[in-house]
Design a protein around this motif. Structure first.
Motif, mmCIF file in Angstrom:
data_model
loop_
_atom_site.group_PDB
_atom_site.id
_atom_site.type_symbol
_atom_site.label_atom_id
_atom_site.label_comp_id
_atom_site.label_asym_id
_atom_site.label_seq_id
_atom_site.Cartn_x
_atom_site.Cartn_y
_atom_site.Cartn_z
ATOM 1 N N ASN A 60 22.497 1.083 -2.934
ATOM 2 C CA ASN A 60 22.295 1.962 -4.091
ATOM 3 C C ASN A 60 21.543 1.256 -5.215
ATOM 4 O OD1 ASN A 60 23.522 4.211 -2.923
ATOM 5 N ND2 ASN A 60 25.555 3.519 -3.560
ATOM 6 N N ALA A 61 20.513 0.498 -4.835
ATOM 7 C CA ALA A 61 19.670 -0.152 -5.835
ATOM 8 C C ALA A 61 18.810 0.921 -6.500
ATOM 9 C CB ALA A 61 18.791 -1.207 -5.176
ATOM 10 N N GLY A 62 18.165 0.552 -7.562
ATOM 11 C CA GLY A 62 17.323 1.505 -8.273
ATOM 12 C C GLY A 62 16.091 1.891 -7.466
ATOM 13 N N ASP A 63 15.507 3.019 -7.840
ATOM 14 C CA ASP A 63 14.309 3.496 -7.146
ATOM 15 C C ASP A 63 13.157 2.512 -7.271
ATOM 16 O OD1 ASP A 63 15.738 5.714 -6.457
ATOM 17 O OD2 ASP A 63 14.745 7.076 -7.868
ATOM 18 N N ASP A 64 13.072 1.829 -8.397
ATOM 19 C CA ASP A 64 11.984 0.867 -8.592
ATOM 20 C C ASP A 64 12.061 -0.276 -7.587
ATOM 21 O OD1 ASP A 64 11.085 2.362 -10.712
ATOM 22 O OD2 ASP A 64 12.173 1.186 -12.224
ATOM 23 N N LYS A 105 10.533 8.684 -4.537
ATOM 24 C CA LYS A 105 10.107 9.204 -5.842
ATOM 25 C C LYS A 105 10.702 10.588 -6.107
ATOM 26 C CE LYS A 105 5.775 6.658 -6.265
ATOM 27 N NZ LYS A 105 4.315 6.740 -6.310
#
Length: 154
Positions: A60-64, A105
């Protein structure tokens, strides 16, 4: 004056050529831009980046972070350069990476995971396309030999 001008041009030319030859890693042109590793190493590095993107999704890391891993996989995949067949299939695998990036995205991580797994499988399939069998090599050489010997193809 003419002699002075010629001397300045010759000195400038000699200095510029000397500066290029002084550095050993200077490489000009598109051929030197990539290909710093063998195709197998490129495939392994790309699969490693895809696995990092999958791990980032599961953590669950960030989208970036996920998009950065996918972009790095696309960049590393440029190192895979063996033959035309491998290049075509590499481009098809890259399409799945691009679809995964678009899905991230849009916020659809399930679809991104599916695309990343498909890309990983396609990149792993590239290893089997690198080694040509003897029959493949002969079949590629036969038309050229026939043209040289001026005999018809069967």
């Amino acid at each position: 004056m003419k002699l002075l001008k010629s001397a300045v041009v010759a000195t400038t030319l000699a200095l510029s050529l000397g500066s290029f030859s002084a550095t050993a890693d200077v490489c000009l042109g598109m051929a030197c831009m990539y290909n710093r590793m063998t195709p197998i190493e490129g495939i392994d590095a790309t699969v490693g980046q895809v696995n990092q993107a999958l791990k980032a999704i599961s953590d669950n890391a960030g989208d970036d972070v996920i998009i950065t891993n996918i972009k790095e996989a696309l960049t590393v995949s440029k190192e895979i350069n063996a033959n035309d067949k491998v290049d075509r299939n590499r481009n098809r695998a890259n399409d799945y990476l691009k679809k995964a990036r678009a899905a991230v995205k849009d916020g659809d991580l399930i679809k991104a995971t599916e695309h990343l797994k498909e890309a990983e499988n396609r990149f792993l399939d590239l290893k089997g396309m690198i080694d040509l069998s003897l029959d493949d090599r002969v079949s590629q050489q036969t038309p050229m030999i026939n043209r040289i010997l001026d005999t018809p193809d069967r």
